[in-house]
Design a protein around this motif. Structure first.
Motif, PDB file in Angstrom:
ATOM      1  N   GLU A   1      15.026   9.061  67.200  1.00 13.92           N
ATOM      2  CA  GLU A   1      15.229  10.147  66.250  1.00 13.92           C
ATOM      3  C   GLU A   1      16.630  10.118  65.636  1.00 13.92           C
ATOM      4  N   ALA A   2      17.477   9.193  66.087  1.00 11.98           N
ATOM      5  CA  ALA A   2      18.821   9.040  65.515  1.00 11.98           C
ATOM      6  C   ALA A   2      18.877   7.973  64.429  1.00 11.98           C
ATOM      7  N   ASP A   3      17.744   7.398  64.047  1.00 13.23           N
ATOM      8  CA  ASP A   3      17.752   6.330  63.039  1.00 13.23           C
ATOM      9  C   ASP A   3      17.821   6.929  61.638  1.00 13.23           C
ATOM     10  N   THR A   4      19.010   7.420  61.299  1.00 13.42           N
ATOM     11  CA  THR A   4      19.229   8.104  60.040  1.00 13.42           C
ATOM     12  C   THR A   4      20.349   7.441  59.250  1.00 13.42           C
ATOM     13  N   LEU A   5      20.481   7.831  58.000  1.00 10.05           N
ATOM     14  CA  LEU A   5      21.367   7.148  57.076  1.00 10.05           C
ATOM     15  C   LEU A   5      22.846   7.318  57.413  1.00 10.05           C
ATOM     16  N   ASP A   6      23.195   8.345  58.184  1.00 14.87           N
ATOM     17  CA  ASP A   6      24.603   8.550  58.519  1.00 14.87           C
ATOM     18  C   ASP A   6      25.136   7.480  59.466  1.00 14.87           C
ATOM     19  N   HIS A   7      24.268   6.597  59.972  1.00 14.34           N
ATOM     20  CA  HIS A   7      24.717   5.483  60.802  1.00 14.34           C
ATOM     21  C   HIS A   7      24.988   4.220  59.974  1.00 14.34           C
ATOM     22  N   VAL A   8      24.883   4.326  58.664  1.00 17.51           N
ATOM     23  CA  VAL A   8      25.097   3.182  57.774  1.00 17.51           C
ATOM     24  C   VAL A   8      26.404   3.379  57.009  1.00 17.51           C
ATOM     25  N   LYS A   9      27.253   2.342  57.001  1.00 19.78           N
ATOM     26  CA  LYS A   9      28.509   2.379  56.263  1.00 19.78           C
ATOM     27  C   LYS A   9      28.368   1.539  54.990  1.00 19.78           C
ATOM     28  N   LYS A  10      28.786   2.133  53.874  1.00 16.53           N
ATOM     29  CA  LYS A  10      28.636   1.455  52.592  1.00 16.53           C
ATOM     30  C   LYS A  10      29.371   0.121  52.569  1.00 16.53           C
ATOM     31  N   ASP A  11      30.598   0.061  53.088  1.00 15.57           N
ATOM     32  CA  ASP A  11      31.369  -1.179  53.044  1.00 15.57           C
ATOM     33  C   ASP A  11      30.657  -2.307  53.789  1.00 15.57           C
TER      34      ASP A  11
ATOM     35  N   LEU B   1      10.054   8.750  64.107  1.00 14.21           N
ATOM     36  CA  LEU B   1      10.841   9.806  64.738  1.00 14.21           C
ATOM     37  C   LEU B   1      12.021  10.195  63.860  1.00 14.21           C
ATOM     38  N   ALA B   2      12.401   9.314  62.935  1.00 16.26           N
ATOM     39  CA  ALA B   2      13.465   9.598  61.969  1.00 16.26           C
ATOM     40  C   ALA B   2      13.097   8.908  60.663  1.00 16.26           C
ATOM     41  N   SER B   3      14.098   8.580  59.831  1.00 16.17           N
ATOM     42  CA  SER B   3      13.812   8.062  58.490  1.00 16.17           C
ATOM     43  C   SER B   3      13.888   6.551  58.382  1.00 16.17           C
ATOM     44  N   GLY B   4      14.101   5.840  59.504  1.00 13.78           N
ATOM     45  CA  GLY B   4      14.059   4.388  59.472  1.00 13.78           C
ATOM     46  C   GLY B   4      15.177   3.758  58.660  1.00 13.78           C
ATOM     47  N   ALA B   5      16.395   4.292  58.768  1.00 13.19           N
ATOM     48  CA  ALA B   5      17.504   3.771  57.967  1.00 13.19           C
ATOM     49  C   ALA B   5      17.987   2.417  58.469  1.00 13.19           C
TER      50      ALA B   5
END
Length: 494
Positions: free
Chosen positions: A454-464, A303-307
């Motif tokens: 469908e919200a499993d996208t990269l914008d939910h990941v923080k680099k730190d 449903l999304a990109s599996g981030a």
């Protein structure tokens, strides 16, 4: 992967939920720091490992390539194959001594198509609906009344079946196996499953609708070869499900039109499809036939990109291999090298979302090696920071993990927590007696929003947070590569 975590004893801990299983986590006693005199040299080496991660990590770039360039990685799909080829090249470039694939029988591949639900009466709105994975569908739209199935046991299900014939069934509660005595045996589970399936053979549902576990009207996704309902199965959001329930409560029988666009690939009699696990290894110096296994699943729902499930895990284990491999390769000043007595084996499983298919196949094919696995670790709880290491309540475990968490100041922030080993690919190893666990993480919005949605996208990941987790996982791995043998469970069948 399904995970829920809760606070206990004022310490952050997490509760994991996978399919029908769950695990409650509660905190152990606070850990005591080890005397400074024993830390100095090892900490200097481990600090160099952390400095290497700060200077050379490619975590966000790798995650962007995996999620933004390749995208969703449904088991058996061409996109998963592209991800495997991408990861293979990365692992070789990151210093793996060997990279190879091992295949297993998947059975049938499945593709998604356009699905939709439309209310034919009341406000006549269009509802978002996703077809459950590995289910078949009718070629024509389905029109029928909606009825509710709310059964806690098989007797209640039998009683409700006559009223559900020919209806689109909204699943609010389905029978679950429980035992007053506590633990449920494998024989009891098999008996229950046979009886459940026998009851469902009497049913004649037009279609089945699950209600998403995500907040608002986000959808989620599940399904696999062993799914209970196999034909005309959809998942709708919580808000739409509540609308249907309100109408029924007021005596209005909602009528829906459903369209399912997904289905199985190939024709009846087509060759059985095989899927692959990708494996990379750096060989140890003293005990090369003993292993620390870092295993995460490369496949994802679509449903999304599996981030967050589980692109972050893939990026992390690749970074562990890169950083430890880089520090091992420093040869001009031996004191700068990270010791590595055992071999490090990174495994990117497929088929996790369909029932741990890849890890089960790996365990079955590596029975002779399981006694030589020092530990198997996974990280599969979203993008939150690592906060704890489970104690599996096996004799000697707590002492071993307590020593490990004191091995470096960064690890002293972690809690040793009680947990039953359920929830991801580590379960396949744990069932065979291997010390195997999933690291506890801050929950963030994983369960409420991103997991399988469908919200499993990269914008939910923080680099730190990602860099922090890479450091913690690298330190844990480096410790286990060189530490005394962890206790294994004697009885591999429990």
């Amino acid at each position: 992967m399904r995970l829920i975590r809760e606070k206990a004893c004022s310490l952050l801990a997490l509760t994991f939920l996978f399919l029908s299983s769950s695990a409650v986590v509660s905190a152990q006693a606070p850990l005591q720091p080890i005397p400074p005199a024993t830390e100095s040299r090892d900490n200097q080496l481990r600090d160099r490992l952390l400095q290497n991660i700060d200077a050379h990590q490619n975590l966000m770039r790798d995650l962007e390539e995996l999620c933004d360039d390749i995208g969703a990685r449904l088991t058996g799909s061409e996109s998963l194959r592209r991800a495997q080829q991408w990861a293979s090249a990365k692992l070789r470039a990151y210093g793996a001594d060997a990279v190879w694939e091992e295949d297993y029988i998947l059975g049938s591949t499945w593709h998604r198509g356009r699905s939709q639900a439309r209310l034919l009466n009341a406000n006549r709105q269009i509802m978002a609906m996703a077809q459950a994975g590995w289910t078949s569908s009718s070629s024509k739209p389905i029109q029928a009344e909606v009825a509710i199935l709310d059964a806690s046991n098989l007797d209640e299900l039998r009683h409700q079946l006559p009223q559900l014939k020919g209806k689109i069934v909204l699943l609010l509660r389905t029978p679950k196996l429980s035992s007053v005595a506590g633990a449920v045996s494998e024989a009891q589970r098999n008996d229950f499953s046979r009886e459940y399936n026998a009851v469902l053979k009497q049913a004649d549902f037009a279609a089945v609708l699950y209600v998403s576990a995500r907040s608002g009207n986000l959808l989620d996704m599940h399904g696999g070869p062993k799914a209970r309902f196999k034909h005309n199965v959809g998942i709708i959001g919580q808000q739409d499900a509540q609308l249907l329930q309100r109408l029924i409560k007021r005596g209005i029988s909602p009528r829906l039109e459903l369209q399912f666009g997904g289905g199985f690939d190939g024709k009846p009699g087509s060759p059985v499809v095989r899927e692959k696990n990708l494996i990379a290894e750096i060989r140890g110096t003293e005990f090369p036939d003993e292993y620390v296994v870092l295993g995460v699943h490369l496949d994802s729902w679509d449903l999304a990109s599996g981030a967050t499930d589980n692109g972050v895990g893939v990026a992390l284990v690749m970074e562990v291999l890169r950083s430890i491999g880089a520090m091992r390769a420093i040869g001009t000043i031996r004191a700068s090298q990270i010791p590595m007595k055992r071999s490090l084996r990174v495994i990117l499983f497929s088929g996790e979302e369909q029932g741990l298919l890849g890890s089960k196949a790996y365990v079955e094919g590596h029975q002779s090696e399981l006694g030589k696995v020092q530990a198997m670790l996974t990280i599969d709880s979203g993008a939150g920071r690592i906060i704890g290491i489970p104690d599996m309540q096996v004799d000697g475990w707590y002492d071993a993990l307590n020593t490990m968490t004191n091995a470096h100041p960064l690890l002293q922030k972690l809690e040793v927590v009680y947990a039953v080993s359920k929830g991801s690919d580590h379960e396949s190893f744990f069932a065979q007696g291997v010390p195997a666990f999933s690291l506890a993480q801050e929950p963030l919005d994983y369960l409420s929003h991103t997991w399988h949605s469908e919200a499993d996208t990269l914008d939910h990941v923080k680099k730190d947070d990602l860099v922090y987790n890479a450091k913690v996982l690298s330190l844990i791995s480096q410790y286990l590569l060189n530490s005394p043998r962890l206790p294994h469970r004697v009885d591999r069948k429990n």
